[in-house]
Write a protein that holds these residues in place. Structure first.
Motif, PDB file in Angstrom:
ATOM      1  N   ARG A 250     -74.188   3.400  21.381  1.00 34.60           N
ATOM      2  CA  ARG A 250     -73.858   2.067  20.557  1.00 34.60           C
ATOM      3  C   ARG A 250     -72.527   1.933  21.172  1.00 34.60           C
ATOM      4  O   ARG A 250     -71.506   2.585  21.119  1.00 34.60           O
ATOM      5  CB  ARG A 250     -73.498   2.848  19.090  1.00 34.60           C
ATOM      6  N   PRO A 251     -72.354   0.548  21.654  1.00 37.04           N
ATOM      7  CA  PRO A 251     -71.043  -0.191  22.074  1.00 37.04           C
ATOM      8  C   PRO A 251     -70.375  -0.216  20.783  1.00 37.04           C
ATOM      9  O   PRO A 251     -70.537  -0.219  19.788  1.00 37.04           O
ATOM     10  CB  PRO A 251     -71.353  -1.342  22.648  1.00 37.04           C
ATOM     11  N   VAL A 252     -68.805   0.107  20.910  1.00 36.47           N
ATOM     12  CA  VAL A 252     -67.833   0.130  19.892  1.00 36.47           C
ATOM     13  C   VAL A 252     -66.642  -0.872  20.312  1.00 36.47           C
ATOM     14  O   VAL A 252     -66.107  -0.592  21.678  1.00 36.47           O
ATOM     15  CB  VAL A 252     -67.291   1.501  19.783  1.00 36.47           C
ATOM     16  N   ALA A 253     -66.326  -1.739  19.637  1.00 40.94           N
ATOM     17  CA  ALA A 253     -65.278  -2.880  19.913  1.00 40.94           C
ATOM     18  C   ALA A 253     -64.144  -2.221  20.147  1.00 40.94           C
ATOM     19  O   ALA A 253     -63.702  -1.397  19.549  1.00 40.94           O
ATOM     20  CB  ALA A 253     -65.430  -3.910  18.834  1.00 40.94           C
ATOM     21  N   ASP A 254     -63.102  -2.643  21.094  1.00 37.98           N
ATOM     22  CA  ASP A 254     -61.746  -2.253  21.406  1.00 37.98           C
ATOM     23  C   ASP A 254     -61.530  -0.913  21.760  1.00 37.98           C
ATOM     24  O   ASP A 254     -60.663  -0.384  21.344  1.00 37.98           O
ATOM     25  CB  ASP A 254     -61.005  -2.806  20.105  1.00 37.98           C
ATOM     26  N   ASP A 255     -62.547  -0.225  22.079  1.00 42.29           N
ATOM     27  CA  ASP A 255     -62.506   1.146  22.450  1.00 42.29           C
ATOM     28  C   ASP A 255     -62.364   2.076  21.453  1.00 42.29           C
ATOM     29  O   ASP A 255     -61.898   3.144  21.231  1.00 42.29           O
ATOM     30  CB  ASP A 255     -61.211   1.461  23.632  1.00 42.29           C
ATOM     31  N   VAL A 261     -69.987   5.910   8.162  1.00 40.70           N
ATOM     32  CA  VAL A 261     -71.185   5.060   7.396  1.00 40.70           C
ATOM     33  C   VAL A 261     -72.135   4.732   8.954  1.00 40.70           C
ATOM     34  O   VAL A 261     -73.409   4.993   8.991  1.00 40.70           O
ATOM     35  CB  VAL A 261     -70.641   3.918   6.857  1.00 40.70           C
ATOM     36  N   ASP A 262     -71.388   4.025   9.683  1.00 43.96           N
ATOM     37  CA  ASP A 262     -72.336   3.569  11.009  1.00 43.96           C
ATOM     38  C   ASP A 262     -72.525   4.670  11.782  1.00 43.96           C
ATOM     39  O   ASP A 262     -73.631   4.573  12.466  1.00 43.96           O
ATOM     40  CB  ASP A 262     -71.241   2.584  11.889  1.00 43.96           C
ATOM     41  N   ARG A 263     -71.820   5.983  12.104  1.00 38.06           N
ATOM     42  CA  ARG A 263     -72.056   7.004  12.766  1.00 38.06           C
ATOM     43  C   ARG A 263     -73.445   7.471  12.078  1.00 38.06           C
ATOM     44  O   ARG A 263     -74.205   8.110  12.773  1.00 38.06           O
ATOM     45  CB  ARG A 263     -71.057   7.951  12.922  1.00 38.06           C
TER      46      ARG A 263
END
Length: 429
Positions: A250-255, A261-263
């Protein structure tokens, strides 16, 4: 053409290997020479190399066996004086293998002339002579001085992908249709991006930046590859083998990191879990015959890296007698994490949709000692060095029936970010 196995009647080069302890503490990243010929670094430990005392290049389906046989012959004849006797001291060969049996890029196994190493805080210098005793320097710093402060990088890079976003997403869709038609269960497709710089691109600078920015990865350099891999293909020590499998990203914005919840959703995602299960099964199946008493993570865990999170599982086992780290790497390559499953069907689809030679991308890179123990990562988050001003980045992702082309394209772009930052002199946020 396949490289023949070494002639057993040909005399082996006699290497004289001397390893001496360095009493002073050594910051390995402060001593990466401009002319570095090889490197393997994680958490500030590992090795950097200068020159070449011995090397072998092989091609074809027997490239692993040919390189291994040649090195075993050299190791059997080597005269080793190692006063340190820790992992990575003594006779060490660094290696980079090519992905495909048909690759025109040679696979290389190389013993450096000089190696600066740090293991568990203990520093040492290894020097190698060919057919004669090596000459020890007055100080290890004579060979590995602190290099000048590198330039800050450049934001004037010219990037050219092999495909437009629409073209690459169309290729992803083609692969997904092949999967839905039952021709494979998983396919790993990748994209290449050529990067040109007005300023010279120095491998020593790139790998130092990668090692500082991504300390938990295995940072490597040999011949035309440099990168920071999060995935350990085969690590052996004292009769045990360890492999870390990454599949599902899963890419994550802004490092940043995924929120909880998303994890949780990531860890429960059926598509990601299916992709991950294929990769784990491929490792377990291929260890049959080489190892016993297999242990696998009870469930995938999340490995967090700047800007990207992966589902990961660890596999360990007891090796059968006489099995080397390179034997294991050869058996596991290419894993379902970089090829697909079934392997032959996935590779056939890759060859049609991705006709460029992968070269050293997604293939074993690492090191091996005179006893056969070593570490082999998968060459990911990487660049091929083309010339002083040009590199080619390559990255991709695993596709299953539920894969979305837009999301898969975003993942491939995210996996290029570490190398682009190293080229620009940027740090993760």
């Amino acid at each position: 053409m396949s490289a023949p196995l070494p002639d057993p009647d040909a005399p082996a080069a006699i290497l004289f290997v001397r390893t001496q302890r360095i009493e002073d503490p050594v910051d390995l990243l402060e001593h990466v020479p401009a002319a570095v010929s090889g490197a393997w670094i994680r958490h500030g430990q590992g090795m950097v190399a200068l020159g070449t005392a011995w090397s072998v290049q092989t091609t074809g389906p027997h490239r692993f066996a040919a390189a291994s046989a040649a090195f075993r012959d050299v190791a059997d004849h080597a005269r080793i004086d190692d006063e340190v006797r820790v992992r990575t001291s003594g006779l060490i060969a660094l290696g980079s293998f090519s992905y495909a049996d048909t690759s025109e890029r040679p696979s290389t196994l190389m013993v450096p002339r000089a190696l600066l190493g740090v293991h568990d805080g203990e520093a040492f210098l290894t020097v190698v002579g060919v057919e004669e005793e090596p000459v020890l320097p007055t100080s290890w710093r004579d060979l590995f001085p602190s290099p000048p402060v590198p330039s800050t990088g450049t934001d004037q890079l010219e990037l050219e992908a092999d495909h437009t976003p629409d073209e690459y997403q169309a290729l992803v869709q083609e692969a997904v249709l092949e999967i839905r038609a039952g021709r494979a269960a998983k396919v790993v497709l990748s994209e290449r991006t050529t990067v040109r710089s007005p300023a010279p691109l120095e491998p020593a600078v790139m790998l130092t930046r990668l090692a500082r920015a991504y300390p938990s990865t295995w940072v490597y350099h040999l011949e035309d590859v440099v990168g920071a891999s999060p995935e350990m293909l085969a690590q052996t020590e004292e009769g045990r083998v360890f492999s870390r499998v990454l599949a599902g990203s899963r890419p994550v914005a802004d490092d940043g990191e995924l929120d909880e919840v998303d994890r949780r959703a990531f860890r429960a995602d059926a598509k990601e879990l299916a992709e991950h299960a294929f990769a784990v099964e491929s490792v377990v199946d291929r260890l049959a015959g080489l190892a016993d008493e297999l242990e696998v993570s009870p469930e995938p865990f999340v490995l967090r890296l700047p800007g990207l999170e992966h589902l990961a599982s660890d596999v360990s086992a007891r090796l059968r007698d006489g099995t080397t780290s390179l034997d294991v790497a050869s058996r596991l390559h290419p894993s379902a994490a970089v090829s697909g499953t079934p392997r032959e069907d996935a590779d056939a689809i890759i060859a049609r949709l991705e006709p460029q030679d992968r070269g050293g991308y997604a293939s074993p890179v690492g090191w091996m000692d005179a006893h056969g123990d070593g570490q082999w990562a998968i060459a990911l988050r990487m660049a091929h060095l083309v010339d002083d001003h040009t590199v080619v980045l390559q990255a991709g992702g695993g596709l299953v029936a539920a894969s979305d082309p837009v999301s898969e394209h975003a993942e491939a772009l995210a996996k290029c970010r570490p190398m682009l930052r190293a080229l620009r002199g940027e740090s993760p946020a």
